[in-house]
Motif scaffolding. Sequence first.
Motif, short mmCIF file in Angstrom:
data_model
loop_
_atom_site.label_atom_id
_atom_site.label_comp_id
_atom_site.label_asym_id
_atom_site.label_seq_id
_atom_site.Cartn_x
_atom_site.Cartn_y
_atom_site.Cartn_z
N ASN A 213 0.82 -1.21 0.00
CA ASN A 213 0.00 0.00 0.00
C ASN A 213 0.85 1.26 0.00
OD1 ASN A 213 -3.16 -0.22 0.34
ND2 ASN A 213 -2.30 -1.98 1.42
N GLU A 214 1.93 1.24 0.78
CA GLU A 214 2.79 2.42 0.87
C GLU A 214 3.61 2.65 -0.40
OE1 GLU A 214 2.75 4.75 2.94
OE2 GLU A 214 2.12 4.03 4.91
N ILE A 215 4.27 1.60 -0.86
CA ILE A 215 5.14 1.74 -2.03
C ILE A 215 4.32 1.99 -3.29
CG2 ILE A 215 6.88 0.58 -3.47
CD1 ILE A 215 7.79 -0.93 -0.95
N GLY A 216 3.12 1.40 -3.35
CA GLY A 216 2.27 1.55 -4.53
C GLY A 216 1.35 2.75 -4.48
N ASP A 217 1.36 3.52 -3.41
CA ASP A 217 0.42 4.63 -3.23
C ASP A 217 0.37 5.53 -4.47
OD1 ASP A 217 -1.34 6.41 -2.02
OD2 ASP A 217 0.27 7.55 -1.05
N GLY A 218 -0.84 5.70 -5.00
CA GLY A 218 -1.02 6.52 -6.20
C GLY A 218 -0.90 5.77 -7.50
N ARG A 219 -0.41 4.52 -7.42
CA ARG A 219 -0.26 3.72 -8.64
C ARG A 219 -0.85 2.32 -8.45
NH1 ARG A 219 5.72 3.85 -10.54
NH2 ARG A 219 4.83 2.66 -12.27
N ILE A 220 -2.00 2.31 -7.78
CA ILE A 220 -2.73 1.06 -7.58
C ILE A 220 -4.05 1.16 -8.33
CG2 ILE A 220 -3.82 -0.48 -5.90
CD1 ILE A 220 -1.91 0.71 -3.78
N LEU A 221 -4.31 0.21 -9.21
CA LEU A 221 -5.58 0.18 -9.92
C LEU A 221 -6.59 -0.55 -9.04
CD1 LEU A 221 -7.17 0.75 -12.55
CD2 LEU A 221 -6.45 -1.53 -13.34
N HIS A 222 -7.63 0.16 -8.61
CA HIS A 222 -8.64 -0.45 -7.73
C HIS A 222 -9.66 -1.21 -8.57
CE1 HIS A 222 -6.74 2.20 -4.85
NE2 HIS A 222 -7.32 1.48 -3.90
N LEU A 223 -9.74 -2.51 -8.34
CA LEU A 223 -10.57 -3.40 -9.16
C LEU A 223 -11.94 -3.60 -8.53
CD1 LEU A 223 -7.82 -6.06 -9.99
CD2 LEU A 223 -8.48 -4.05 -11.33
N ASP A 224 -12.84 -4.14 -9.34
CA ASP A 224 -14.19 -4.45 -8.89
C ASP A 224 -14.11 -5.34 -7.65
OD1 ASP A 224 -16.77 -5.74 -8.59
OD2 ASP A 224 -17.23 -5.18 -10.66
N PRO A 225 -14.81 -4.99 -6.56
CA PRO A 225 -14.72 -5.77 -5.31
C PRO A 225 -15.12 -7.23 -5.46
CG PRO A 225 -16.49 -4.13 -5.20
CD PRO A 225 -15.68 -3.80 -6.40
N ARG A 226 -15.76 -7.61 -6.56
CA ARG A 226 -16.14 -9.02 -6.74
C ARG A 226 -14.90 -9.91 -6.88
NH1 ARG A 226 -16.43 -11.04 -12.24
NH2 ARG A 226 -17.93 -12.57 -11.49
N TRP A 227 -13.74 -9.31 -7.16
CA TRP A 227 -12.52 -10.10 -7.31
C TRP A 227 -11.76 -10.30 -6.00
CZ3 TRP A 227 -12.16 -13.23 -11.09
CH2 TRP A 227 -12.72 -12.93 -12.34
N ASP A 228 -12.32 -9.82 -4.89
CA ASP A 228 -11.73 -10.11 -3.58
C ASP A 228 -12.85 -10.00 -2.54
OD1 ASP A 228 -9.97 -10.75 -1.58
OD2 ASP A 228 -8.63 -9.04 -1.88
N ALA A 229 -13.91 -10.78 -2.76
CA ALA A 229 -15.07 -10.76 -1.86
C ALA A 229 -14.71 -11.44 -0.55
CB ALA A 229 -16.25 -11.46 -2.53
N MET A 230 -14.98 -10.77 0.55
CA MET A 230 -14.61 -11.30 1.86
C MET A 230 -15.83 -11.45 2.77
SD MET A 230 -11.27 -9.00 2.69
CE MET A 230 -10.23 -8.46 1.34
N PRO A 231 -15.88 -12.54 3.52
CA PRO A 231 -16.95 -12.66 4.52
C PRO A 231 -16.90 -11.48 5.48
CG PRO A 231 -15.79 -14.74 4.26
CD PRO A 231 -15.02 -13.72 3.49
N ASN A 232 -18.08 -10.92 5.75
CA ASN A 232 -18.15 -9.73 6.59
C ASN A 232 -19.47 -9.75 7.34
OD1 ASN A 232 -18.43 -6.98 7.51
ND2 ASN A 232 -16.87 -6.41 6.03
N GLU A 233 -19.40 -9.55 8.63
CA GLU A 233 -20.61 -9.60 9.45
C GLU A 233 -21.42 -8.31 9.37
OE1 GLU A 233 -19.30 -12.70 12.96
OE2 GLU A 233 -18.66 -10.61 13.14
N ASN A 234 -20.87 -7.30 8.67
CA ASN A 234 -21.53 -6.00 8.60
C ASN A 234 -22.21 -5.72 7.26
OD1 ASN A 234 -20.56 -4.73 11.24
ND2 ASN A 234 -18.64 -5.38 10.32
#
Length: 316
Positions: free
Chosen positions: A204-225
Amino acid sequence: MTIPVFYSISDDFTKYAAVSLNSLVKNSNPENDYTVIFLNQDLSKEHQDQLVALGNDHVHVKFFHIDEKLVKPIQDRKENYLRADFFTMSIFYRLFIPDLFPQYDKAIYIDSDTVVVDDIAKLYNTELGNNLFGACTDSSIQYVDKMVKYIKDVLDLDPKKYINSGMLVLNSKAFRDEGFIDHFMNLLEKYHFDCIAPDQDYLNEIGDGRILHLDPRWDAMPNENTEPLPNPGLIHYNLFFKPWHFDNVQYQDYFWKYAKETPFYEELHAELDNYTDEERSEDRAKLDHMLEKEDSTVVDPNNWAHVKAKGERIKL
């Protein structure tokens, strides 16, 4: 065209990785060619054979032994602990993929506690442009106040842009051309940043500003909220929401569907049946233990925010 997919595993994680691999294979397109490579230091011959058997004519399963000398500078120190309670070298392997495999200009990395429920070639075909990698915002921490505070105050980053490193589409050519691994090693050896999520914080730190944010369906996580996504492409049983330890976990049906077709199904079900309520309580308590780092790191003169304020170059 070969689609390279990497996992990093230790021998005791083989049974979970087998489920992920089986799901990837079952959702692959026979018109494509996939090479799946398991980065490891201690994978037994028996487990290698079991993983190879899950492949097919267009999904080729291979193994790569990580040399001890390569990762020697990354030591068993408290700031490198995963979830603040144990050290595992394997979380850092993903950072070395571009340098270890110069034949690939792009690659996918996924954690072993995942299932792939869409063709991973679709993810690979992401156009990265000048970004270092593509990833998804870490949805598992958005409702954890102390983690949000850690990202803001210790990392000096936007929590809404803080990505999870369990799925990465790597711009391997940019990693090599711009000396990512040298920069990572320099920061690691100079500052020994105390991290809640070591490899993830560095990315996150080294890539800051050069990270392509992808559709959340490609890292769906169990979440109680939150409600489950209706069409996940990749499910990541992050933190302590493991369907082999807890029942009624979001997306658990996907896991058991693919587990059933592996040689580890009975063993995995026995693990769930034998996991005690006391162990489940301990797992939940580990989250609080992990978050205790925020208290000490926020006043650390060598935390990410303070080092950046002094003018140190962190971003690549």
